[in-house]
Design an enzyme around this catalytic site. Structure first.
Site, PDB file in Angstrom:
ATOM      1  N   ASP A   1      32.734  91.344  88.683  1.00 26.60           N
ATOM      2  CA  ASP A   1      33.315  92.113  89.791  1.00 26.60           C
ATOM      3  C   ASP A   1      32.710  91.751  91.146  1.00 26.60           C
ATOM      4  O   ASP A   1      33.336  91.987  92.187  1.00 26.60           O
ATOM      5  CB  ASP A   1      33.137  93.613  89.540  1.00 26.60           C
TER       6      ASP A   1
ATOM      7  N   ARG B   1      12.065  92.425  95.652  1.00 24.46           N
ATOM      8  CA  ARG B   1      12.319  91.239  96.475  1.00 24.46           C
ATOM      9  C   ARG B   1      13.800  90.871  96.476  1.00 24.46           C
ATOM     10  O   ARG B   1      14.484  91.005  95.473  1.00 24.46           O
ATOM     11  CB  ARG B   1      11.507  90.046  95.952  1.00 24.46           C
TER      12      ARG B   1
ATOM     13  N   ASP C   1      17.331  88.294  85.552  1.00 29.69           N
ATOM     14  CA  ASP C   1      18.170  89.223  86.326  1.00 29.69           C
ATOM     15  C   ASP C   1      19.653  89.060  86.005  1.00 29.69           C
ATOM     16  O   ASP C   1      20.512  89.314  86.849  1.00 29.69           O
ATOM     17  CB  ASP C   1      17.947  89.046  87.834  1.00 29.69           C
TER      18      ASP C   1
ATOM     19  N   ASN D   1       6.459  92.447  83.926  1.00 28.91           N
ATOM     20  CA  ASN D   1       7.106  91.697  85.006  1.00 28.91           C
ATOM     21  C   ASN D   1       8.617  91.712  84.844  1.00 28.91           C
ATOM     22  O   ASN D   1       9.349  91.292  85.731  1.00 28.91           O
ATOM     23  CB  ASN D   1       6.607  90.254  85.041  1.00 28.91           C
TER      24      ASN D   1
ATOM     25  N   HIS E   1      14.491  95.839  83.526  1.00 27.33           N
ATOM     26  CA  HIS E   1      15.787  96.022  82.889  1.00 27.33           C
ATOM     27  C   HIS E   1      16.389  97.353  83.330  1.00 27.33           C
ATOM     28  O   HIS E   1      15.825  98.409  83.085  1.00 27.33           O
ATOM     29  CB  HIS E   1      15.651  95.967  81.367  1.00 27.33           C
TER      30      HIS E   1
END
Length: 432
Positions: free
Chosen positions: A334, A304, A14, A39, A42
């Protein structure tokens, strides 16, 4: 000049890989997925339009780019068909741009059933898988009983192999997990319905990549998940089932390992993790909530909520070692805007009082690890969408410099927003 560039995550996934792969594929001829399955999640934002890809490489949105799913990827026909339809409904000619390795293991319904039955049986000790059958499919591959894309060329033999492997897995499901058996005929019919589509996209990926190398074509290898989830080098057993490190490129695509020219590590400006497992810098206070909210930290695949915490340079240094990183792309800078102070984990304090600057190797050794922080001034100015380094606040520049000092790796790209235009390329990997 680097022709073969690898983009991979340096944390627990992530990190923002999809956007960067899409950005850099402006110069690439091929984009290759080499491990994982659907799984992955992107997310790309182009001209304000959001696209989430799980299995198909991020280069699919570029008309002059060929996307390749390599042999290291476990492929769900159902997930691929769904993703292809979504893209084709938007006018993207996926079948003209996508190629597959015939050695891709197939994920079928019984893998999903096993994945979920096992997680349920583990109870409080559940690993936190996505429940998509990834692990069981890799198990079948290693056990040499898995079915592959290439098996679909001979449908009669495929049906026989499927019957045999399903008898084995249904016995487990019914007798050990007390779950329902998976229907053989349905799995066979569903797979046969898409077999010709899959086989029509099959190529010899290793040969194709070698020819591309000889021509001097630019190739991007797109990693999924992150280094710290690697099956061998991650926080085992709370890991994924594939090699997420740079070594997976050669084994998962067929490219010779000497031909990797540049490895770009995607590094989020803070840390996140989905599911169970060690996370020394995890925050349970209002700062953790701030990072989650500002960073929109919810999984693209599962939805999640991600666990959040300060950037852990101890863990990142391990990623530097494992991947021989050439440079970083720093993402989500940011998100830290508005914090009065920011922290970097520079060492761990072990339960016995020792201070260490490397990650534990054994799972039990993570227990009781406390982060040792270095605190730096934050910044109130917005960095969102800034496209030039000179436009960043001095405190943000200091933060960037300190990361480089602690890891020994230059930050070559800085991302300040989700759109591909909200990026500073200080050194292009294809020119490095």
């Amino acid at each position: 000049m680097g022709n073969n560039v690898v983009v991979l995550g340096t944390q627990w996934g992530d990190e923002g890989k999809g956007k960067i792969v899409d950005l850099l594929t402006e110069r690439a001829k091929y984009v290759v997925r080499y491990q994982g399955g659907h799984n992955a999640g992107h997310t790309l934002v182009i001209n304000g339009e959001k696209t989430v890809l799980h299995l198909i490489p991020s280069g699919i949105l570029r008309e002059n780019v060929t996307s390749i799913i390599g042999n290291g990827v476990v492929l769900s026909p159902a997930a691929l068909m769904k993703e292809m339809k979504e893209l084709e409904d938007r006018g993207i000619p996926v079948r003209e741009r996508l190629l597959l390795s015939e050695a891709c293991p197939l994920i079928l319904d019984y893998h999903v059933a096993l994945d979920n039955a096992r997680e349920k049986a583990r109870g409080a000790k559940a690993i936190g898988t996505t429940g998509r059958g990834i692990g069981p499919a890799y198990e079948d591959k290693v056990a040499r009983r898995g079915l592959r894309v290439g098996d679909l060329f001979d449908k009669e033999t495929f049906a026989e192999k499927l019957k045999e492997v399903m008898e084995y897995h249904n016995f487990q499901l019914v007798n050990y997990y007390k779950a329902e058996a998976v229907d053989y005929q349905k799995v066979l019919d569903d797979t046969m319905a898409v077999a010709d589509i899959l086989t029509s996209m099959v190529v010899d990926v290793s040969d194709l990549l070698d020819q591309a190398r000889q021509r001097g074509d630019f190739v991007m290898f797109e990693g999924a998940q992150g280094t710290l989830l690697d099956i061998d080098h991650g926080t085992y057993p709370y890991v994924t089932s594939s090699n997420t490190t740079a070594g997976g490129v050669a084994t998962g695509s067929g490219l010779g390992p000497r031909y990797v020219d540049y490895v770009l590590g995607i590094l989020k400006a803070y840390s996140t993790r989905v599911g169970a497992g060690p996370f020394p810098t995890e925050l349970f206070d209002e700062t953790g909530e701030f990072l989650c909210k500002q960073g929109n930290e919810y999984g693209a695949t599962t939805g999640r909520r991600r666990r959040t915490g300060w950037l852990d340079t101890v863990a990142v240094r391990r990623a530097v070692q494992l991947n021989s990183l050439s440079g970083f792309c720093l993402t989500k800078l940011d998100v830290l805007d508005g914090l009065k102070e920011v922290k970097l984990c520079v060492a761990y304090r072990m339960p016995d009082g020792r201070e260490v600057t490397t990650t534990p190797l054994a799972a039990d050794d993570w227990k009781g690890v406390e982060p040792i922080y270095e605190t730096m001034p934050g910044w109130s100015e917005s960095t969102f969408g800034v496209k030039d380094r000179s436009g960043l606040p001095q405190a943000a520049l200091n933060y960037i410099k300190r990361i480089e000092e602690l890891t020994g790796v230059p930050i070559d790209i800085i991302s300040t927003g989700p759109d591909r235009t909200e990026t500073m390329i200080l050194r292009d990997p294809f020119d490095a």
